[in-house]
Write a protein that holds these residues in place. Structure first.
Motif, mmCIF file in Angstrom:
data_model
loop_
_atom_site.group_PDB
_atom_site.id
_atom_site.type_symbol
_atom_site.label_atom_id
_atom_site.label_comp_id
_atom_site.label_asym_id
_atom_site.label_seq_id
_atom_site.Cartn_x
_atom_site.Cartn_y
_atom_site.Cartn_z
ATOM 1 N N TYR A 88 0.814 -1.217 0.000
ATOM 2 C CA TYR A 88 0.000 0.000 0.000
ATOM 3 C C TYR A 88 0.849 1.269 0.000
ATOM 4 N N GLY A 89 0.135 2.421 -0.023
ATOM 5 C CA GLY A 89 0.762 3.699 0.288
ATOM 6 C C GLY A 89 0.680 3.862 1.798
ATOM 7 N N ILE A 90 1.762 4.342 2.419
ATOM 8 C CA ILE A 90 1.805 4.495 3.882
ATOM 9 C C ILE A 90 2.086 5.969 4.202
ATOM 10 N N PHE A 121 -2.061 2.785 6.474
ATOM 11 C CA PHE A 121 -2.056 2.663 5.005
ATOM 12 C C PHE A 121 -3.192 3.470 4.390
ATOM 13 N N ILE A 122 -2.933 3.937 3.189
ATOM 14 C CA ILE A 122 -3.925 4.705 2.430
ATOM 15 C C ILE A 122 -4.968 3.711 1.931
ATOM 16 N N ASN A 123 -6.236 3.933 2.321
ATOM 17 C CA ASN A 123 -7.235 2.891 2.062
ATOM 18 C C ASN A 123 -8.050 3.108 0.778
ATOM 19 N N VAL A 129 4.692 7.385 1.441
ATOM 20 C CA VAL A 129 5.553 6.558 0.589
ATOM 21 C C VAL A 129 4.713 5.438 -0.028
ATOM 22 N N GLU A 130 4.910 5.243 -1.320
ATOM 23 C CA GLU A 130 4.145 4.208 -2.026
ATOM 24 C C GLU A 130 4.911 2.894 -1.981
ATOM 25 N N LYS A 131 4.254 1.850 -1.517
ATOM 26 C CA LYS A 131 4.801 0.496 -1.462
ATOM 27 C C LYS A 131 6.218 0.481 -0.878
ATOM 28 N N PRO A 132 6.336 0.857 0.411
ATOM 29 C CA PRO A 132 7.670 0.906 1.033
ATOM 30 C C PRO A 132 8.325 -0.468 1.083
HETATM 31 C C1 G1P Z 1 -3.273 2.143 -4.711
HETATM 32 C C2 G1P Z 1 -2.503 3.308 -4.106
HETATM 33 C C3 G1P Z 1 -2.027 2.972 -2.700
HETATM 34 C C4 G1P Z 1 -3.211 2.569 -1.847
HETATM 35 C C5 G1P Z 1 -3.972 1.414 -2.514
HETATM 36 C C6 G1P Z 1 -5.245 1.093 -1.772
HETATM 37 O O1 G1P Z 1 -2.378 1.064 -4.906
HETATM 38 O O2 G1P Z 1 -1.418 3.632 -4.952
HETATM 39 O O3 G1P Z 1 -1.374 4.088 -2.131
HETATM 40 O O4 G1P Z 1 -2.770 2.180 -0.552
HETATM 41 O O5 G1P Z 1 -4.333 1.748 -3.863
HETATM 42 O O6 G1P Z 1 -5.870 0.002 -2.390
HETATM 43 P P1 G1P Z 1 -2.743 -0.195 -5.875
HETATM 44 O O7 G1P Z 1 -3.740 -1.026 -5.120
HETATM 45 O O8 G1P Z 1 -3.324 0.399 -7.118
HETATM 46 O O9 G1P Z 1 -1.463 -0.905 -6.100
#
Ligand code: G1P
Length: 297
Positions: free
Chosen positions: A171-173, A203-205, A190-193
């Motif tokens: 996820y994005g954190i 995490f970004i939901n 940060v995206e996918k740390p």
């Molecule tokens: C996207 C976002 C990520 C977020 C996530 C939630 O990632 O880039 O920051 O946490 O959705 O589902 P993806 O699922 O497209 O890889």
């Protein structure tokens, strides 16, 4: 402060994790109990006061547009047969004329690129962004709570929830700063740390309220994690000139991007449906009993 009137739904994803189901059907049209996934997300936006629904689609996604259209050949027979409840339910779920717009992400270059494709339809106003892979379940919707926080703070809002450290790389954190109203200041993203580098377990939901300046940042088409144009990277850049607040959502979120999350969502929503909850809980108990090893006779 401008009201949040529009919502963007990026629905161009291929859904490869659901093949063969998604060979001819978009993943957003798979059903949770009896509503397609995309309907849950649109309903959440509508409950939060959104008035215009913008879909960023792709090839083979035409059926999503049909789903949100009036279907005379279905509505007329339902009315003639006196199925007024069914008809009323369909009509309640239907956006009003002129409330939907559709554009295409012609090349799959990432979430940031999908959002950027909606720039002209959004225009110069704040907008909600809802990722349809994530389905929420709570008394009050996640987006409704975010709109409240937006009305107190303005600027940009990102919804977050806790995850296990082992899941953070998916996820994005966000980094957490001071509490503000019902939210907190975001200090970083940060995206996918990489394992062990996440700034928190928040995490970004998949729910955002963003200012239109995000489109200026996305314009540069910079690539990030997975060689994709990442929304999180663009938000991080915008954070140098605008505030970002975190909204800590306390309901349940189902990641319907995976078969496990999708099945869990089906079970969870079935158990909340008054008309089938009892039957389903009996069915689930019996299935679990059947899996217990039999005692030797
Ligand atoms: C996207 C976002 C990520 C977020 C996530 C939630 O990632 O880039 O920051 O946490 O959705 O589902 P993806 O699922 O497209 O890889």
């Amino acid at each position: 402060m401008k009201k949040v009137r529009k919502a963007v739904f990026p629905v161009a994803g291929l859904g490869t994790r659901f093949l063969p189901a998604t060979k001819a059907i978009p993943k957003e049209m798979l059903t949770i109990v009896d509503r397609p996934v995309i309907q849950y997300v649109v309903d959440e936006a509508r409950e939060a006061g959104i008035e215009h629904f913008i879909f960023v689609t792709g090839r083979n996604k035409g059926v999503i547009e049909d789903h949100f259209d009036v279907q005379f050949e279905l509505y007329d027979p339902l009315a003639q047969r006196g199925k007024h409840d069914q008809l009323a339910r369909l009509q309640r779920l239907q956006p009003a004329p002129g409330q939907t717009s559709f554009t295409r992400q012609q090349v799959p270059l990432g979430l940031g690129h999908a959002v950027w494709c909606a720039r002209d339809l959004v225009g110069d106003e704040p907008f909600a962004l809802l990722l349809p892979d994530m389905i929420m379940q709570s008394e009050r919707s996640c987006m409704a709570g975010m709109v409240d926080l937006y009305e107190r703070t303005g600027s940009n809002i990102v919804a977050v929830q806790e995850c296990d450290a082992a899941e953070a790389h998916k996820y994005g954190i966000v980094g957490k700063g001071d509490d503000v109203h019902s939210g907190f200041r975001i200090t970083g993203m940060v995206e996918k740390p990489r394992p062990g580098t996440a700034p928190s377990n928040l995490f970004i939901n998949g729910r955002y309220i963003l200012q239109p300046e995000i489109f200026e940042v996305l314009e540069s088409h910079e690539r990030g994690a997975g060689d994709e144009i990442q929304l999180t990277d663009a938000m991080l850049k915008l954070q140098t000139r605008q505030a970002f607040y975190g909204y800590h959502y306390k309901g349940r979120t189902f990641d319907c991007g995976s078969p496990e999350g999708f099945i869990e969502a089906n079970v969870a929503f079935a158990l909340r449906r008054p008309d089938i909850a009892e039957t389903m809980s009996g069915v689930i108990s019996r299935l679990l009993e059947d899996m217990q090893p039999q005692a030797p006779s």
